[in-house]
Design a protein around this motif. Structure first.
Motif, PDB file in Angstrom:
ATOM      1  N   MET A 182       0.729  -0.987  -0.076  1.00  0.00           N
ATOM      2  CA  MET A 182      -0.053   0.188  -0.205  1.00  0.00           C
ATOM      3  C   MET A 182       0.872   1.236  -0.011  1.00  0.00           C
ATOM      4  SD  MET A 182      -3.265  -0.675  -0.132  1.00  0.00           S
ATOM      5  CE  MET A 182      -3.759   0.921   0.041  1.00  0.00           C
ATOM      6  N   ALA A 183       2.284   1.160   0.268  1.00  0.00           N
ATOM      7  CA  ALA A 183       2.739   2.496   0.569  1.00  0.00           C
ATOM      8  C   ALA A 183       2.844   3.409  -0.607  1.00  0.00           C
ATOM      9  CB  ALA A 183       4.307   2.089   0.777  1.00  0.00           C
ATOM     10  N   LEU A 184       2.978   3.155  -1.919  1.00  0.00           N
ATOM     11  CA  LEU A 184       2.815   3.683  -2.903  1.00  0.00           C
ATOM     12  C   LEU A 184       1.370   4.416  -3.348  1.00  0.00           C
ATOM     13  CD1 LEU A 184       5.482   2.049  -5.273  1.00  0.00           C
ATOM     14  CD2 LEU A 184       5.785   4.115  -3.729  1.00  0.00           C
ATOM     15  N   PHE A 185       0.477   3.462  -3.052  1.00  0.00           N
ATOM     16  CA  PHE A 185      -1.118   3.932  -3.416  1.00  0.00           C
ATOM     17  C   PHE A 185      -1.023   4.840  -2.407  1.00  0.00           C
ATOM     18  CE2 PHE A 185      -1.383  -0.350  -5.324  1.00  0.00           C
ATOM     19  CZ  PHE A 185      -2.248   0.102  -6.528  1.00  0.00           C
ATOM     20  N   ARG A 186      -0.889   4.624  -1.203  1.00  0.00           N
ATOM     21  CA  ARG A 186      -1.116   5.768  -0.229  1.00  0.00           C
ATOM     22  C   ARG A 186      -0.698   7.401  -0.524  1.00  0.00           C
ATOM     23  NH1 ARG A 186       0.568   4.519   6.094  1.00  0.00           N
ATOM     24  NH2 ARG A 186      -1.526   4.977   7.139  1.00  0.00           N
ATOM     25  N   VAL A 187       0.438   7.232  -1.259  1.00  0.00           N
ATOM     26  CA  VAL A 187       1.153   8.359  -1.701  1.00  0.00           C
ATOM     27  C   VAL A 187       0.395   8.903  -2.875  1.00  0.00           C
ATOM     28  CG1 VAL A 187       3.238   9.602  -2.220  1.00  0.00           C
ATOM     29  CG2 VAL A 187       3.632   7.938  -0.663  1.00  0.00           C
ATOM     30  N   ASP A 188       0.361   8.103  -3.814  1.00  0.00           N
ATOM     31  CA  ASP A 188      -0.304   8.584  -5.227  1.00  0.00           C
ATOM     32  C   ASP A 188      -1.769   8.915  -5.081  1.00  0.00           C
ATOM     33  OD1 ASP A 188       2.270   7.912  -6.071  1.00  0.00           O
ATOM     34  OD2 ASP A 188       1.464   6.021  -7.247  1.00  0.00           O
ATOM     35  N   TYR A 189      -2.586   8.358  -3.993  1.00  0.00           N
ATOM     36  CA  TYR A 189      -3.863   8.695  -4.020  1.00  0.00           C
ATOM     37  C   TYR A 189      -4.271   9.235  -2.517  1.00  0.00           C
ATOM     38  CZ  TYR A 189      -4.376   5.627  -8.133  1.00  0.00           C
ATOM     39  OH  TYR A 189      -4.155   5.161  -9.280  1.00  0.00           O
ATOM     40  N   GLY A 218     -10.882  12.921  -2.317  1.00  0.00           N
ATOM     41  CA  GLY A 218     -11.765  12.127  -3.434  1.00  0.00           C
ATOM     42  C   GLY A 218     -11.168  11.066  -4.066  1.00  0.00           C
ATOM     43  N   GLU A 219     -10.020  10.777  -3.636  1.00  0.00           N
ATOM     44  CA  GLU A 219      -9.190   9.883  -4.671  1.00  0.00           C
ATOM     45  C   GLU A 219      -9.327   8.435  -3.906  1.00  0.00           C
ATOM     46  OE1 GLU A 219      -5.937  12.082  -6.672  1.00  0.00           O
ATOM     47  OE2 GLU A 219      -5.422  11.705  -4.604  1.00  0.00           O
ATOM     48  N   ILE A 220      -9.969   8.021  -3.115  1.00  0.00           N
ATOM     49  CA  ILE A 220     -10.070   6.754  -2.455  1.00  0.00           C
ATOM     50  C   ILE A 220     -10.612   5.649  -3.244  1.00  0.00           C
ATOM     51  CG2 ILE A 220     -12.056   7.139  -0.838  1.00  0.00           C
ATOM     52  CD1 ILE A 220      -8.999   5.614   0.475  1.00  0.00           C
ATOM     53  N   ASP A 250     -10.691   5.730  -6.705  1.00  0.00           N
ATOM     54  CA  ASP A 250      -9.799   5.321  -7.629  1.00  0.00           C
ATOM     55  C   ASP A 250      -8.761   4.398  -7.128  1.00  0.00           C
ATOM     56  OD1 ASP A 250     -11.203   6.577  -9.414  1.00  0.00           O
ATOM     57  OD2 ASP A 250      -9.703   8.507  -9.635  1.00  0.00           O
ATOM     58  N   ARG A 251      -8.140   4.784  -5.874  1.00  0.00           N
ATOM     59  CA  ARG A 251      -7.346   4.008  -5.229  1.00  0.00           C
ATOM     60  C   ARG A 251      -7.613   2.522  -5.173  1.00  0.00           C
ATOM     61  NH1 ARG A 251      -5.463   4.319   0.802  1.00  0.00           N
ATOM     62  NH2 ARG A 251      -7.171   2.778   0.968  1.00  0.00           N
ATOM     63  N   GLN A 252      -8.789   2.307  -4.720  1.00  0.00           N
ATOM     64  CA  GLN A 252      -9.318   0.927  -4.322  1.00  0.00           C
ATOM     65  C   GLN A 252      -9.665   0.199  -5.582  1.00  0.00           C
ATOM     66  OE1 GLN A 252      -8.168   0.970  -1.463  1.00  0.00           O
ATOM     67  NE2 GLN A 252      -9.858  -0.258  -0.566  1.00  0.00           N
ATOM     68  N   HIS A 253     -10.208   1.075  -6.484  1.00  0.00           N
ATOM     69  CA  HIS A 253     -10.352   0.352  -7.907  1.00  0.00           C
ATOM     70  C   HIS A 253      -8.877  -0.211  -8.389  1.00  0.00           C
ATOM     71  CE1 HIS A 253     -12.082  -0.547 -11.901  1.00  0.00           C
ATOM     72  NE2 HIS A 253     -11.156   0.410 -12.558  1.00  0.00           N
ATOM     73  N   LYS A 254      -7.892   0.670  -8.474  1.00  0.00           N
ATOM     74  CA  LYS A 254      -6.662   0.119  -8.788  1.00  0.00           C
ATOM     75  C   LYS A 254      -6.128  -1.014  -8.115  1.00  0.00           C
ATOM     76  CE  LYS A 254      -5.611   2.832 -12.486  1.00  0.00           C
ATOM     77  NZ  LYS A 254      -6.251   2.502 -13.707  1.00  0.00           N
ATOM     78  N   LEU A 255      -6.332  -0.759  -6.909  1.00  0.00           N
ATOM     79  CA  LEU A 255      -5.820  -1.832  -5.827  1.00  0.00           C
ATOM     80  C   LEU A 255      -6.380  -3.120  -6.093  1.00  0.00           C
ATOM     81  CD1 LEU A 255      -4.156  -2.552  -3.242  1.00  0.00           C
ATOM     82  CD2 LEU A 255      -6.340  -1.845  -1.851  1.00  0.00           C
ATOM     83  N   GLY A 256      -7.828  -3.109  -6.337  1.00  0.00           N
ATOM     84  CA  GLY A 256      -8.510  -4.476  -6.560  1.00  0.00           C
ATOM     85  C   GLY A 256      -8.131  -5.257  -7.696  1.00  0.00           C
ATOM     86  N   GLN A 257      -7.676  -4.406  -8.788  1.00  0.00           N
ATOM     87  CA  GLN A 257      -7.432  -5.103  -9.942  1.00  0.00           C
ATOM     88  C   GLN A 257      -5.916  -5.583  -9.862  1.00  0.00           C
ATOM     89  OE1 GLN A 257      -7.017  -1.427 -12.679  1.00  0.00           O
ATOM     90  NE2 GLN A 257      -8.911  -2.142 -13.545  1.00  0.00           N
ATOM     91  N   MET A 258      -4.888  -4.740  -8.925  1.00  0.00           N
ATOM     92  CA  MET A 258      -3.673  -5.526  -8.381  1.00  0.00           C
ATOM     93  C   MET A 258      -3.863  -6.904  -7.992  1.00  0.00           C
ATOM     94  SD  MET A 258      -0.281  -3.683  -7.130  1.00  0.00           S
ATOM     95  CE  MET A 258      -0.186  -2.725  -8.268  1.00  0.00           C
ATOM     96  N   MET A 259      -4.793  -6.620  -6.975  1.00  0.00           N
ATOM     97  CA  MET A 259      -4.949  -7.955  -6.052  1.00  0.00           C
ATOM     98  C   MET A 259      -5.307  -9.056  -6.938  1.00  0.00           C
ATOM     99  SD  MET A 259      -3.467  -6.907  -3.157  1.00  0.00           S
ATOM    100  CE  MET A 259      -3.710  -8.347  -2.473  1.00  0.00           C
ATOM    101  N   SER A 260      -6.331  -8.827  -7.791  1.00  0.00           N
ATOM    102  CA  SER A 260      -6.885  -9.972  -8.507  1.00  0.00           C
ATOM    103  C   SER A 260      -5.827 -10.477  -9.491  1.00  0.00           C
ATOM    104  CB  SER A 260      -8.175  -9.421  -9.318  1.00  0.00           C
ATOM    105  OG  SER A 260      -8.164  -8.890 -10.390  1.00  0.00           O
ATOM    106  N   ARG A 261      -4.914  -9.710 -10.091  1.00  0.00           N
ATOM    107  CA  ARG A 261      -3.912 -10.100 -10.853  1.00  0.00           C
ATOM    108  C   ARG A 261      -2.845 -10.943  -9.917  1.00  0.00           C
ATOM    109  NH1 ARG A 261      -0.589  -5.966 -13.847  1.00  0.00           N
ATOM    110  NH2 ARG A 261       0.455  -7.902 -14.320  1.00  0.00           N
TER     111      ARG A 261
END
Ligand code: ATP
Ligand code: MG
Length: 239
Positions: free
Chosen positions: A132-139, A143-145, A147-158
């Motif tokens: 999460m470290a980089l997601f935390r910085v980038d988002y 209002g960005e949570i 988008d963050r969770q969407h991208k995170l979800g994609q990464m986790m399913s991969r």
């Protein structure tokens, strides 16, 4: 049929808590406050994954994605020494990549996917320290949570797909919330429901006196919720 192996954490007590160790074909997450041992556990697994284990496991190579620049070859040397392994051979078996932002972290997974495809059966463990470290910085904006969770979800399913397709263990580290005033909330891992659901096994680490740490197993599908103590030593995680 694929052989479902388990990797030793270096601590017999922690292995027992996990029903043998960090399991292949699933995602194991450790979370906890700073210096609780997440990175030390990651380093120890880099070494133990290379060693033969139960059920005919022969050992294999490791991929380490480092988001906080805390990978230390010197630590691996002293852990290799503990297990009487050749330190250079141990280092040679680790494919290291530094991720600079969350998008880069995601791109690295494309490269990882190619690598796992090209060298089938060679790699046994993929580590991301921390997820999460980089997601935390980038988002970081309010209002960005989403988008963050969407991208995170994609990464986790991969990650889940990669673990199953290539029969590897995925090990991720995570931080706890620090922006809450309530001490109860401050022990929660970040990443919300997306991460909670994506991680097959979650381990909460807490600091004890000196080198003592406590690991508590949370929401495992088939193991009892219990806790054990372990140590951080110069040879890595131990009892
Ligand atoms: P962060 O959230 O800051 O990333 P972390 O959970 O990753 O923290 P680690 O870096 O894994 O924490 O653990 C740090 C702890 O490991 C410290 O208490 C440190 O004293 C201990 N440690 C580091 N190197 C050694 C060593 N060579 N011998 C014994 N203990 C060590
Ligand atoms: Mg760390």
């Amino acid at each position: 049929r694929k052989q479902l192996f388990k990797l030793s954490t270096g601590s017999k007590a922690l292995d027992k808590l996990l029903g043998g160790g960090v399991e292949a074909m699933s995602i194991t997450e450790v979370f906890g406050e700073f210096r609780c041992g997440k990175t030390q556990l990651s380093h120890t697994l880099c070494v133990t994954a290379q060693m033969p284990g139960p059920n005919g496991y022969i050992g294999g190579k490791v991929i380490f994605i480092d988001t906080e620049h805390t990978f230390r070859p010197n630590r691996l040397k002293s852990i290799a020494e503990r297990y009487n392994l050749n330190e250079n051979a141990v280092l040679d078996n680790i494919l290291y990549a530094r991720a600079y932002n969350s998008e880069h972290q995601s791109e690295l997974l494309n490269i990882v996917g190619c690598k796992l495809h090209e060298e089938a059966g060679v790699f046994k463990l993929l580590i991301i320290d921390s997820i999460m470290a980089l997601f935390r910085v980038d988002y970081s904006g309010r209002g960005e949570i989403f988008d963050r969770q969407h991208k995170l979800g994609q990464m986790m399913s991969r990650l889940q797909k990669i673990s199953e397709e290539y029969n590897i263990a995925v090990f991720i580290t995570n931080q706890i919330a620090s922006d809450f005033k309530s001490p109860e909330l401050a022990t929660r891992p970040i990443g919300g429901n997306i991460l909670a659901h994506a991680s097959t096994t979650r381990i909460a680490l807490t600091k004890g006196e000196g080198a003592i740490r406590t690991a508590k197993l949370l929401d495992s599908p088939d193991l009892e919720e219990a806790e054990v103590h372990f140590l951080i030593t110069s040879g890595g995680i131990d009892d």
